[in-house]
Motif scaffolding. Structure first.
Motif, mmCIF file in Angstrom:
data_model
loop_
_atom_site.group_PDB
_atom_site.id
_atom_site.type_symbol
_atom_site.label_atom_id
_atom_site.label_comp_id
_atom_site.label_asym_id
_atom_site.label_seq_id
_atom_site.Cartn_x
_atom_site.Cartn_y
_atom_site.Cartn_z
ATOM 1 N N PRO A 104 31.362 54.375 26.308
ATOM 2 C CA PRO A 104 32.190 53.186 26.028
ATOM 3 C C PRO A 104 33.341 53.077 27.027
ATOM 4 O O PRO A 104 33.995 54.071 27.356
ATOM 5 N N LEU A 105 33.603 51.878 27.486
ATOM 6 C CA LEU A 105 34.681 51.623 28.446
ATOM 7 C C LEU A 105 35.862 50.904 27.818
ATOM 8 O O LEU A 105 36.929 50.832 28.434
ATOM 9 N N GLY A 106 35.691 50.338 26.657
ATOM 10 C CA GLY A 106 36.762 49.577 26.037
ATOM 11 C C GLY A 106 36.338 48.149 25.779
ATOM 12 O O GLY A 106 35.170 47.786 25.922
ATOM 13 N N ALA A 107 37.305 47.333 25.401
ATOM 14 C CA ALA A 107 37.014 45.967 25.000
ATOM 15 C C ALA A 107 38.091 45.021 25.508
ATOM 16 O O ALA A 107 39.216 45.421 25.812
ATOM 17 N N VAL A 108 37.719 43.754 25.611
ATOM 18 C CA VAL A 108 38.649 42.670 25.919
ATOM 19 C C VAL A 108 38.713 41.774 24.698
ATOM 20 O O VAL A 108 37.680 41.290 24.211
ATOM 21 N N GLU A 109 39.904 41.558 24.188
ATOM 22 C CA GLU A 109 40.087 40.695 23.022
ATOM 23 C C GLU A 109 40.475 39.302 23.495
ATOM 24 O O GLU A 109 41.326 39.148 24.372
ATOM 25 N N CYS A 110 39.853 38.305 22.921
ATOM 26 C CA CYS A 110 40.141 36.911 23.254
ATOM 27 C C CYS A 110 40.565 36.197 21.979
ATOM 28 O O CYS A 110 39.714 35.642 21.258
ATOM 29 N N PRO A 111 41.849 36.209 21.655
ATOM 30 C CA PRO A 111 42.322 35.587 20.411
ATOM 31 C C PRO A 111 41.979 34.115 20.320
ATOM 32 O O PRO A 111 41.742 33.585 19.230
ATOM 33 N N ASP A 112 41.978 33.428 21.467
ATOM 34 C CA ASP A 112 41.643 32.008 21.481
ATOM 35 C C ASP A 112 40.128 31.858 21.336
ATOM 36 O O ASP A 112 39.366 32.317 22.194
ATOM 37 N N GLY A 113 39.702 31.226 20.263
ATOM 38 C CA GLY A 113 38.275 31.075 20.029
ATOM 39 C C GLY A 113 37.562 30.261 21.076
ATOM 40 O O GLY A 113 36.337 30.309 21.172
ATOM 41 N N GLY A 114 38.289 29.484 21.881
ATOM 42 C CA GLY A 114 37.655 28.689 22.923
ATOM 43 C C GLY A 114 37.449 29.421 24.226
ATOM 44 O O GLY A 114 36.911 28.856 25.176
ATOM 45 N N THR A 115 37.866 30.698 24.312
ATOM 46 C CA THR A 115 37.736 31.453 25.554
ATOM 47 C C THR A 115 36.279 31.843 25.796
ATOM 48 O O THR A 115 35.588 32.334 24.900
ATOM 49 N N LEU A 116 35.822 31.642 27.019
ATOM 50 C CA LEU A 116 34.486 32.052 27.436
ATOM 51 C C LEU A 116 34.629 33.250 28.361
ATOM 52 O O LEU A 116 35.477 33.260 29.251
ATOM 53 N N LEU A 117 33.790 34.270 28.184
ATOM 54 C CA LEU A 117 33.851 35.452 29.038
ATOM 55 C C LEU A 117 32.439 35.846 29.443
ATOM 56 O O LEU A 117 31.544 35.930 28.598
ATOM 57 N N ARG A 118 32.251 36.084 30.730
ATOM 58 C CA ARG A 118 30.953 36.536 31.229
ATOM 59 C C ARG A 118 31.170 37.453 32.423
ATOM 60 O O ARG A 118 32.233 37.448 33.056
ATOM 61 N N LEU A 119 30.149 38.225 32.746
ATOM 62 C CA LEU A 119 30.209 39.102 33.901
ATOM 63 C C LEU A 119 30.083 38.300 35.184
ATOM 64 O O LEU A 119 29.326 37.323 35.266
ATOM 65 N N LEU A 120 30.818 38.728 36.208
ATOM 66 C CA LEU A 120 30.665 38.169 37.541
ATOM 67 C C LEU A 120 29.497 38.855 38.249
ATOM 68 O O LEU A 120 29.051 39.936 37.825
ATOM 69 N N PRO A 121 28.972 38.276 39.330
ATOM 70 C CA PRO A 121 27.896 38.944 40.080
ATOM 71 C C PRO A 121 28.344 40.325 40.555
ATOM 72 O O PRO A 121 29.539 40.593 40.685
ATOM 73 N N PRO A 122 27.381 41.228 40.808
ATOM 74 C CA PRO A 122 27.732 42.583 41.252
ATOM 75 C C PRO A 122 28.680 42.563 42.447
ATOM 76 O O PRO A 122 28.464 41.844 43.428
ATOM 77 N N ALA A 123 29.739 43.368 42.360
ATOM 78 C CA ALA A 123 30.744 43.422 43.425
ATOM 79 C C ALA A 123 30.248 44.286 44.568
ATOM 80 O O ALA A 123 29.521 45.257 44.355
ATOM 81 N N PRO A 124 30.629 43.957 45.806
ATOM 82 C CA PRO A 124 30.280 44.821 46.940
ATOM 83 C C PRO A 124 30.776 46.247 46.704
ATOM 84 O O PRO A 124 31.824 46.464 46.116
ATOM 85 N N GLY A 125 29.995 47.207 47.163
ATOM 86 C CA GLY A 125 30.323 48.602 46.927
ATOM 87 C C GLY A 125 29.577 49.164 45.736
ATOM 88 O O GLY A 125 29.168 50.316 45.730
ATOM 89 N N GLY A 126 29.404 48.335 44.699
ATOM 90 C CA GLY A 126 28.567 48.710 43.580
ATOM 91 C C GLY A 126 29.162 49.691 42.598
ATOM 92 O O GLY A 126 28.478 50.130 41.668
ATOM 93 N N GLU A 127 30.453 50.047 42.751
ATOM 94 C CA GLU A 127 31.072 50.995 41.830
ATOM 95 C C GLU A 127 31.970 50.315 40.810
ATOM 96 O O GLU A 127 32.376 50.942 39.828
ATOM 97 N N ARG A 128 32.310 49.065 41.054
ATOM 98 C CA ARG A 128 33.161 48.313 40.140
ATOM 99 C C ARG A 128 32.409 47.090 39.624
ATOM 100 O O ARG A 128 31.476 46.603 40.263
ATOM 101 N N ALA A 129 32.859 46.607 38.467
ATOM 102 C CA ALA A 129 32.287 45.386 37.908
ATOM 103 C C ALA A 129 33.416 44.555 37.323
ATOM 104 O O ALA A 129 34.397 45.096 36.797
ATOM 105 N N TYR A 130 33.277 43.238 37.426
ATOM 106 C CA TYR A 130 34.318 42.312 36.991
ATOM 107 C C TYR A 130 33.739 41.284 36.032
ATOM 108 O O TYR A 130 32.542 40.990 36.034
ATOM 109 N N ALA A 131 34.631 40.725 35.221
ATOM 110 C CA ALA A 131 34.274 39.643 34.305
ATOM 111 C C ALA A 131 35.288 38.524 34.438
ATOM 112 O O ALA A 131 36.430 38.738 34.869
ATOM 113 N N LEU A 132 34.869 37.332 34.058
ATOM 114 C CA LEU A 132 35.714 36.148 34.141
ATOM 115 C C LEU A 132 35.901 35.595 32.738
ATOM 116 O O LEU A 132 34.933 35.313 32.035
ATOM 117 N N ALA A 133 37.154 35.462 32.309
ATOM 118 C CA ALA A 133 37.477 34.915 30.992
ATOM 119 C C ALA A 133 38.218 33.600 31.172
ATOM 120 O O ALA A 133 39.302 33.564 31.764
#
Length: 395
Positions: A104-133
């Motif tokens: 487990p890495l943890g969680a992102v809480e989005c109190p606003d019910g209208g928030t959309l969150l998804r993963l971004l495409p794989p980042a260069p280097g391949g060791e990190r990952a990002y999401a867009l909320a």
């Protein structure tokens, strides 16, 4: 995504489709997808850099939801994004003998019910990952894997953002399509400078301009914009850092069809106009492949392999397009398609009308400078013959 939520934040619903099908790691070594066993979904990792592709199942204690996202890292672990009681949780999955390990890495809480969150495409280097909320007033870029203390805020951008294209090989520069004041324009977020933002793409003041793909080696950019035809999107191309205008070839204009670029040939450092670009073409006759180069005035059309995980693929520097597929008989397969010979190299299209357009760019420039006239329109139609693809499979 829920239609009302999308409308609430003003984001294009098509840009917020969850990462279904298959996601390929930044270096092409692994892929990941949600696979279906009867009525149950489970994560699956594909190894692509060996002599033959093979799949490893990564099931956990209970089936996954259909909207769950997965993303492979270059060390072989698979990031999984789940929504649990309104919380977005992230974990790393990896094979452990007969079972599946989960970190487990943890969680992102989005109190606003209208928030959309998804993963971004794989980042260069391949060791990190990002999401867009995307919230109601701003968009947050989250580092969800590779940080020191679980999910971390990497940047916050005013407005509602979608898309997500990496512009460099270090994972520093992220291009986002920002919707603000009724228009969509592409901006660049510098993740090493606290999310400093700068404009990238603004063809006209009133146009909607989106960046679809970018190649860090050549600087080639693939763009969708309604600048040449207000109210109707068209595909265009440019070169990052050039001062020349974006160009919109008529050969990419296909009424009654949807043409989506999904992979650019790497390694063409000084000749972006010769990069082969893979296109997914959807129309009344189904889904098939297109291969196009900016220096050419037509699209080579090829049948898609049976079971293709549509819209997914990867070019080699040598110009071989690798397309993951799965069928009832083949659990994990890769079809390899060679790029047709470029015009002037003795290929089958040697006699075609040529357009020796110079490489051009995606900087903010007046559209009227772009030579959009005098093009030859070649209608997009599927090619029925399957003889132009070769298949490598593993059970």
């Amino acid at each position: 995504m829920v239609g009302s939520d999308v409308e609430a934040v003003g984001v294009d619903e098509g840009a917020w489709t969850a990462a279904t099908g298959c996601v390929i790691a930044a270096d092409g070594t692994y892929a990941a997808r949600l696979a279906l066993d009867g009525a149950s979904w489970y994560p699956e990792r594909w190894t692509l850099d060996g002599p033959e592709p093979y799949a490893v199942s990564l099931p956990v204690n209970q089936p996954e939801e259909p909207g769950t996202e997965v993303l492979p890292l270059t060390d072989g672990r698979v990031l999984i994004h789940r929504v649990v009681d309104g919380r977005h949780t992230f974990s790393l999955l990896y094979p452990t003998g007969p079972g599946t390990g989960e970190l487990p890495l943890g969680a992102v809480e989005c109190p606003d019910g209208g928030t959309l969150l998804r993963l971004l495409p794989p980042a260069p280097g391949g060791e990190r990952a990002y999401a867009l909320a995307v919230g109601r007033g701003s968009t947050t870029v989250w580092l969800v894997a590779g940080g020191a203390f679980g999910p971390e805020r990497a940047a916050e951008v005013p407005g509602h953002c979608s898309g997500g294209v990496w512009l460099d090989r270090t994972g520093r520069l992220l291009a986002l399509d920002r919707f603000q004041d009724g228009r969509t324009k592409t901006v660049v977020v510098d993740l090493e400078r606290g999310g400093e933002m700068s404009p990238l793409l603004q063809i006209t003041e009133r146009s909607n301009d989106r960046l679809l793909l970018a190649d860090a080696d050549s600087g080639l950019l693939l763009i969708r914009s309604d600048a040449p035809s207000p109210g109707h999107d068209r595909l265009g191309w440019g070169v990052l850092g050039s001062t020349l205008p974006v160009r919109f070839p008529d050969c990419l204009r296909a009424p009654e069809h949807t043409v989506t670029p999904f992979a650019i040939q790497p390694g063409q450092v000084l000749t972006p106009e010769t990069c082969a670009v893979a296109l997914r073409i959807d129309g009344p006759a189904g889904t098939w492949l297109g291969i196009w180069r900016p220096a050419e005035r037509h699209v080579h059309q090829l049948p898609a392999p049976t079971g293709w995980l549509a819209g997914t693929g990867l070019w080699t520097k040598e110009g071989v397009l690798q397309l993951p597929y799965t069928t009832g008989a083949v659990r994990c397969g890769v079809a390899r398609v060679g790029a047709p010979a470029a015009e002037g190299e003795g290929g089958p299209d040697r006699g075609a009308v040529q357009d020796p357009a110079p490489p051009v760019a995606a900087r903010p420039v007046p559209l009227q400078q772009a030579p959009l006239k005098g093009r030859v329109v070649r209608p997009v139609t599927p090619v029925p013959s399957p003889a132009e693809t070769s298949v490598v499979t593993a059970g």
